[in-house]
Design an enzyme around this catalytic site. Sequence first.
Site, short mmCIF file in Angstrom:
data_model
loop_
_atom_site.label_atom_id
_atom_site.label_comp_id
_atom_site.label_asym_id
_atom_site.label_seq_id
_atom_site.Cartn_x
_atom_site.Cartn_y
_atom_site.Cartn_z
N ALA A 23 1.15 -1.10 0.30
CA ALA A 23 -0.23 0.03 -0.33
C ALA A 23 0.60 0.74 -0.12
O ALA A 23 0.68 2.27 -0.67
CB ALA A 23 -1.12 -0.06 0.97
N PHE A 34 -2.98 1.48 5.27
CA PHE A 34 -3.18 0.74 6.59
C PHE A 34 -2.42 1.53 7.48
O PHE A 34 -2.88 1.97 8.97
CB PHE A 34 -3.45 -0.91 6.52
CG PHE A 34 -4.52 -1.24 5.67
CD1 PHE A 34 -5.52 -0.61 5.13
CD2 PHE A 34 -4.39 -3.20 5.74
CE1 PHE A 34 -6.07 -0.91 4.49
CE2 PHE A 34 -5.54 -3.42 4.90
CZ PHE A 34 -6.36 -2.59 4.39
N GLN A 104 0.76 -5.97 -3.27
CA GLN A 104 -0.47 -6.45 -2.50
C GLN A 104 -1.28 -5.41 -3.25
O GLN A 104 -3.03 -5.63 -1.89
CB GLN A 104 -0.18 -6.47 -1.00
CG GLN A 104 1.01 -7.34 -0.44
CD GLN A 104 1.61 -7.18 0.75
OE1 GLN A 104 0.49 -7.19 1.96
NE2 GLN A 104 2.53 -6.47 0.72
N ILE A 106 -4.32 -3.37 -4.44
CA ILE A 106 -5.72 -3.86 -5.82
C ILE A 106 -6.00 -2.93 -6.17
O ILE A 106 -7.37 -2.74 -6.71
CB ILE A 106 -7.14 -3.77 -4.12
CG1 ILE A 106 -7.73 -3.10 -3.30
CG2 ILE A 106 -6.18 -5.97 -3.54
CD1 ILE A 106 -8.46 -3.24 -2.32
N ASP A 107 -4.98 -1.63 -6.43
CA ASP A 107 -6.05 -0.27 -6.28
C ASP A 107 -5.60 0.17 -8.34
O ASP A 107 -5.71 0.82 -8.76
CB ASP A 107 -5.33 0.78 -5.90
CG ASP A 107 -4.04 0.89 -6.19
OD1 ASP A 107 -3.20 -0.04 -7.36
OD2 ASP A 107 -3.18 1.57 -4.84
N HIS A 122 -4.66 -9.56 -3.99
CA HIS A 122 -5.25 -9.52 -2.76
C HIS A 122 -6.32 -9.32 -4.09
O HIS A 122 -7.32 -8.71 -3.47
CB HIS A 122 -4.70 -8.29 -1.78
CG HIS A 122 -4.33 -9.02 -1.41
ND1 HIS A 122 -3.46 -8.59 -0.29
CD2 HIS A 122 -3.08 -10.41 -0.63
CE1 HIS A 122 -2.55 -8.77 0.65
NE2 HIS A 122 -2.65 -10.05 0.36
N CYS A 152 -26.28 -8.33 -9.04
CA CYS A 152 -26.16 -9.24 -9.63
C CYS A 152 -27.47 -8.28 -10.81
O CYS A 152 -28.85 -9.13 -10.40
CB CYS A 152 -26.07 -10.82 -9.90
SG CYS A 152 -26.57 -10.88 -11.86
P1 NAD Z 1 1.03 -1.70 5.16
O1 NAD Z 1 -0.39 -0.09 5.05
O2 NAD Z 1 0.80 -2.40 6.14
O3 NAD Z 1 2.48 -0.75 5.48
C1 NAD Z 1 2.36 -0.02 4.01
C2 NAD Z 1 4.12 0.55 4.68
O4 NAD Z 1 4.67 1.73 3.45
C3 NAD Z 1 4.53 1.05 6.17
O5 NAD Z 1 5.75 0.61 6.38
C4 NAD Z 1 5.16 3.03 5.47
O6 NAD Z 1 6.29 3.07 6.01
C5 NAD Z 1 5.03 2.04 3.71
N1 NAD Z 1 5.18 4.17 2.64
C6 NAD Z 1 4.00 5.19 3.15
N2 NAD Z 1 4.26 5.19 2.42
C7 NAD Z 1 5.66 5.45 1.30
C8 NAD Z 1 6.14 5.64 0.85
N3 NAD Z 1 5.78 6.85 -0.59
N4 NAD Z 1 7.15 4.78 0.11
C9 NAD Z 1 7.86 3.92 1.26
N5 NAD Z 1 6.94 3.69 2.28
C10 NAD Z 1 5.93 4.37 1.92
O7 NAD Z 1 0.35 -2.04 4.12
P2 NAD Z 1 0.51 -3.23 2.83
O8 NAD Z 1 2.07 -4.17 3.87
O9 NAD Z 1 0.67 -3.36 1.48
O10 NAD Z 1 -0.19 -4.14 3.61
C11 NAD Z 1 -1.29 -4.27 3.83
C12 NAD Z 1 -3.01 -4.80 3.01
O11 NAD Z 1 -3.47 -3.00 2.41
C13 NAD Z 1 -2.49 -4.80 1.57
O12 NAD Z 1 -3.22 -6.39 2.04
C14 NAD Z 1 -3.23 -4.76 1.19
O13 NAD Z 1 -4.11 -4.74 0.09
C15 NAD Z 1 -3.73 -3.25 2.27
N6 NAD Z 1 -4.43 -2.33 1.15
C16 NAD Z 1 -3.75 -1.78 -0.07
C17 NAD Z 1 -4.30 -0.85 -0.87
C18 NAD Z 1 -4.18 0.37 -1.82
O14 NAD Z 1 -4.23 -0.26 -3.39
N7 NAD Z 1 -4.07 0.67 -2.48
C19 NAD Z 1 -4.58 0.43 0.28
C20 NAD Z 1 -4.86 0.21 1.60
C21 NAD Z 1 -4.46 -1.29 1.82
#
Ligand code: NAD
Length: 250
Positions: A23, A34, A104, A106-107, A122, A152
Site C-alpha cells: 500500500a 493501513f 498486495q 488492489i488499486d 489480493h 446482480c
Molecule cells: P501497510 O499499510 O501495512 O504498510 C505500508 C508501508 O508502506 C508502511 O511500512 C509505511 O511506512 C510504508 N510507506 C508509506 N508510504 C510510503 C512511501 N511513499 N514510500 C515508501 N514506503 C511508504 O501496507 P501493506 O504492507 O501493503 O499491507 C496491508 C494491506 O493493505 C495489503 O494487504 C493491501 O491489500 C492493503 N491495502 C491496499 C491499498 C491499495 O491497494 N492501495 C490501500 C490500503 C491497504
Amino acid sequence: MEAKRLAASFIKDSSNIVAFTGAGVSTESGIPDFRSANGLYNMDAGYDYPPEVMLSRSFFIRHTDLFYDFYRKYLVVKGVIPNQCHLVLGELEKRGKLKGVITQNIDGLHQEGGCRNVLELHGSVYRNYCMKCRKFFGLDYIINSAETVPRCDKCGGIVKPDVVLYEEALDEEVLDRSVGLLTRADVLLVMGTSLTVYPAAGLVNYYRGRKLVLINRSKTSYDGRAAVVLREKAGETLGEILRMIDSGKV
Ligand code: NAD
C-alpha cells in the site's frame, strides 16, 4: 558505495528485476495505506469496528451494507493517477529489465503505470462478481449502484469485489507464478510494505539472490536481509534512481 547509488547499479546491471509492493507505493498517489501514521488503522474511520474486522469475510457476510460503506469510502479511491514508483516500474518493464510486479495492492495503479505482468495477490477493485451466478462486473457497477449493496442484474445475487478479504485464501495460480518469479529473480525491489500481512509477506523468502533493495518509510522485520535499505518515499526515490542511471551517474 552510497546506498542509493548501489541500488541504482543493481538496477542498471540487471535484466531480471522483480518488484514486490504494498500500500505504501500508492500513498504518493493519495490512497491511504493501513499502517502509516495517517493510514486507515490509525485514523478514526467513524465505525464501531476496526478496519481489519470490517475487511474480513465474516464481516462481509454479516454486515454487507457496512462493509460496502467502508469499502467505497476508503478503498475505492476515484481519480487517482500512478506516481513515479508505478511509472518507473512501467519504464523498466518496457526496457526489458523488470520481469514482473507482485503486489498486495488492489488499486490497479501498476497497470496504469505501464506494467503488463502484474500479479495481484489480493485481487482488484476493478473486478467484481455475483456470488450466486458468477457474472463479472467492472468497478463502475459498484460505484454507480443505487443500492448500498450491489445486486446482480441477471439473478439478483450479491455482488462481491474480487479482493481477498481477511479469512480468505489467496489464489493458488497467482501464488505459484509469484514464487516462480521470486526464485528466478536477480534483483528484488521490495517497496511500500510493512511486510506484516501473511501469507503475502512470506513470499519474499523465496528470493535467493543477494540484491534485495528495500524502500520503505518505516522499519520492517526484513531490513536485516536487504543489501540496501532506503527509508524514503518509493516514488521519489525510484524516480531519482532512474535519473541517476539515465544521466550516466552510475
Ligand atoms: P501497510 O499499510 O501495512 O504498510 C505500508 C508501508 O508502506 C508502511 O511500512 C509505511 O511506512 C510504508 N510507506 C508509506 N508510504 C510510503 C512511501 N511513499 N514510500 C515508501 N514506503 C511508504 O501496507 P501493506 O504492507 O501493503 O499491507 C496491508 C494491506 O493493505 C495489503 O494487504 C493491501 O491489500 C492493503 N491495502 C491496499 C491499498 C491499495 O491497494 N492501495 C490501500 C490500503 C491497504
